[in-house]
Scaffold this motif. Structure first.
Motif, PDB file in Angstrom:
ATOM      1  N   GLN A  19       0.824  -1.209   0.000  1.00 57.47           N
ATOM      2  CA  GLN A  19       0.000   0.000   0.000  1.00 57.47           C
ATOM      3  C   GLN A  19       0.862   1.265   0.000  1.00 57.47           C
ATOM      4  O   GLN A  19       0.477   2.286  -0.548  1.00 57.47           O
ATOM      5  CB  GLN A  19      -0.939   0.001   1.215  1.00 57.47           C
ATOM      6  CG  GLN A  19      -1.945   1.118   1.205  1.00 57.47           C
ATOM      7  CD  GLN A  19      -2.890   1.066   0.009  1.00 57.47           C
ATOM      8  OE1 GLN A  19      -3.169   0.002  -0.542  1.00 57.47           O
ATOM      9  NE2 GLN A  19      -3.354   2.229  -0.421  1.00 57.47           N
ATOM     10  N   ILE A  20       2.036   1.170   0.581  1.00 57.89           N
ATOM     11  CA  ILE A  20       2.916   2.337   0.664  1.00 57.89           C
ATOM     12  C   ILE A  20       3.291   2.862  -0.731  1.00 57.89           C
ATOM     13  O   ILE A  20       3.448   4.059  -0.938  1.00 57.89           O
ATOM     14  CB  ILE A  20       4.165   2.027   1.514  1.00 57.89           C
ATOM     15  CG1 ILE A  20       4.794   3.311   2.021  1.00 57.89           C
ATOM     16  CG2 ILE A  20       5.183   1.214   0.761  1.00 57.89           C
ATOM     17  CD1 ILE A  20       5.840   3.079   3.076  1.00 57.89           C
ATOM     18  N   ALA A  21       3.417   1.960  -1.710  1.00 61.59           N
ATOM     19  CA  ALA A  21       3.766   2.374  -3.072  1.00 61.59           C
ATOM     20  C   ALA A  21       2.648   3.193  -3.708  1.00 61.59           C
ATOM     21  O   ALA A  21       2.912   4.099  -4.503  1.00 61.59           O
ATOM     22  CB  ALA A  21       4.071   1.150  -3.932  1.00 61.59           C
ATOM     23  N   LYS A  22       1.422   2.895  -3.355  1.00 57.31           N
ATOM     24  CA  LYS A  22       0.279   3.614  -3.925  1.00 57.31           C
ATOM     25  C   LYS A  22       0.103   4.992  -3.295  1.00 57.31           C
ATOM     26  O   LYS A  22      -0.501   5.875  -3.880  1.00 57.31           O
ATOM     27  CB  LYS A  22      -0.988   2.790  -3.739  1.00 57.31           C
ATOM     28  CG  LYS A  22      -0.944   1.485  -4.495  1.00 57.31           C
ATOM     29  CD  LYS A  22      -2.132   0.618  -4.161  1.00 57.31           C
ATOM     30  CE  LYS A  22      -1.932  -0.731  -4.832  1.00 57.31           C
ATOM     31  NZ  LYS A  22      -2.668  -1.771  -4.186  1.00 57.31           N
ATOM     32  N   GLU A  23       0.647   5.170  -2.095  1.00 59.08           N
ATOM     33  CA  GLU A  23       0.451   6.410  -1.357  1.00 59.08           C
ATOM     34  C   GLU A  23       1.614   7.384  -1.442  1.00 59.08           C
ATOM     35  O   GLU A  23       1.468   8.544  -1.090  1.00 59.08           O
ATOM     36  CB  GLU A  23       0.212   6.084   0.124  1.00 59.08           C
ATOM     37  CG  GLU A  23      -1.031   5.260   0.362  1.00 59.08           C
ATOM     38  CD  GLU A  23      -1.123   4.730   1.780  1.00 59.08           C
ATOM     39  OE1 GLU A  23      -0.126   4.852   2.543  1.00 59.08           O
ATOM     40  OE2 GLU A  23      -2.181   4.180   2.125  1.00 59.08           O
ATOM     41  N   ARG A  24       2.782   6.905  -1.894  1.00 57.78           N
ATOM     42  CA  ARG A  24       3.989   7.741  -1.858  1.00 57.78           C
ATOM     43  C   ARG A  24       4.784   7.646  -3.155  1.00 57.78           C
ATOM     44  O   ARG A  24       4.719   6.667  -3.874  1.00 57.78           O
ATOM     45  CB  ARG A  24       4.888   7.307  -0.713  1.00 57.78           C
ATOM     46  CG  ARG A  24       4.197   7.429   0.617  1.00 57.78           C
ATOM     47  CD  ARG A  24       5.088   7.016   1.717  1.00 57.78           C
ATOM     48  NE  ARG A  24       4.350   7.010   2.975  1.00 57.78           N
ATOM     49  CZ  ARG A  24       4.899   6.768   4.124  1.00 57.78           C
ATOM     50  NH1 ARG A  24       6.180   6.513   4.206  1.00 57.78           N
ATOM     51  NH2 ARG A  24       4.176   6.776   5.214  1.00 57.78           N
ATOM     52  N   ALA A  25       5.572   8.676  -3.368  1.00 56.41           N
ATOM     53  CA  ALA A  25       6.502   8.671  -4.498  1.00 56.41           C
ATOM     54  C   ALA A  25       7.760   7.903  -4.106  1.00 56.41           C
ATOM     55  O   ALA A  25       8.127   7.846  -2.931  1.00 56.41           O
ATOM     56  CB  ALA A  25       6.870  10.101  -4.887  1.00 56.41           C
ATOM     57  N   ALA A  66       3.845  -3.158  -6.964  1.00 56.35           N
ATOM     58  CA  ALA A  66       3.039  -2.761  -5.815  1.00 56.35           C
ATOM     59  C   ALA A  66       2.043  -1.649  -6.167  1.00 56.35           C
ATOM     60  O   ALA A  66       1.265  -1.229  -5.328  1.00 56.35           O
ATOM     61  CB  ALA A  66       3.943  -2.321  -4.663  1.00 56.35           C
ATOM     62  N   GLY A  67       2.080  -1.159  -7.402  1.00 51.82           N
ATOM     63  CA  GLY A  67       1.130  -0.145  -7.840  1.00 51.82           C
ATOM     64  C   GLY A  67       1.616   1.283  -7.740  1.00 51.82           C
ATOM     65  O   GLY A  67       0.822   2.222  -7.823  1.00 51.82           O
ATOM     66  N   GLY A  68       2.937   1.485  -7.589  1.00 56.35           N
ATOM     67  CA  GLY A  68       3.493   2.832  -7.494  1.00 56.35           C
ATOM     68  C   GLY A  68       3.248   3.645  -8.748  1.00 56.35           C
ATOM     69  O   GLY A  68       3.235   3.111  -9.855  1.00 56.35           O
TER      70      GLY A  68
END
Length: 131
Positions: A19-25, A66-68
């Motif tokens: 989830q961290i990849a979807k929320e951050r650069a 991860a969806g980044g």
């Protein structure tokens, strides 16, 4: 903004908390040392003594999986390096691998670039990428 900084290998960080990849650069600053694939001139006998293992491509792949969606990259880019015509193949620089740079441009669009001061013979800039 400096709280909750994730430490560890990229693959472990994104596998453990995708989830961290979807929320951050993803911020990568000179993610590679000279390597025996792209920088043979710095490495004797196919080995770069004193260099860290190559990890930039694995990190970017983990972030993608991860969806980044946003990458900030500081370093050299093959498209910006001036090479003499007689030099043969282009130069991808020593701050990231050619494969990393290809993967970045294949999966992300360049949004902005900022020129920064450089060491002699380097062509670094700050680039922002999105997909």
């Amino acid at each position: 903004y400096m709280h909750d900084i994730q430490q560890g290998s990229c693959t472990a960080v994104f596998a453990g908390n995708p989830q961290i990849a979807k929320e951050r650069a993803l911020l990568l600053i000179w993610p590679n040392d000279p390597d025996p694939v792209d920088n043979l001139e710095f490495c004797g006998d196919g080995e770069c003594k004193g260099s860290e293992p190559v990890w930039d491509t694995d990190c970017l792949l983990s972030y993608l999986e991860a969806g980044g969606r946003k990458v900030i990259y500081v370093g050299e880019r093959e498209s910006m390096i001036r090479v003499r015509k007689s030099a043969g193949n282009g130069d991808c620089g020593i701050s990231s691998t050619r494969r990393f740079q290809q993967l970045l441009s294949e999966h992300f669009s360049l949004v902005d670039s900022i020129q920064i001061p450089n060491w002699w013979l380097n062509e670094d800039d700050v680039t922002m990428w999105e997909r």
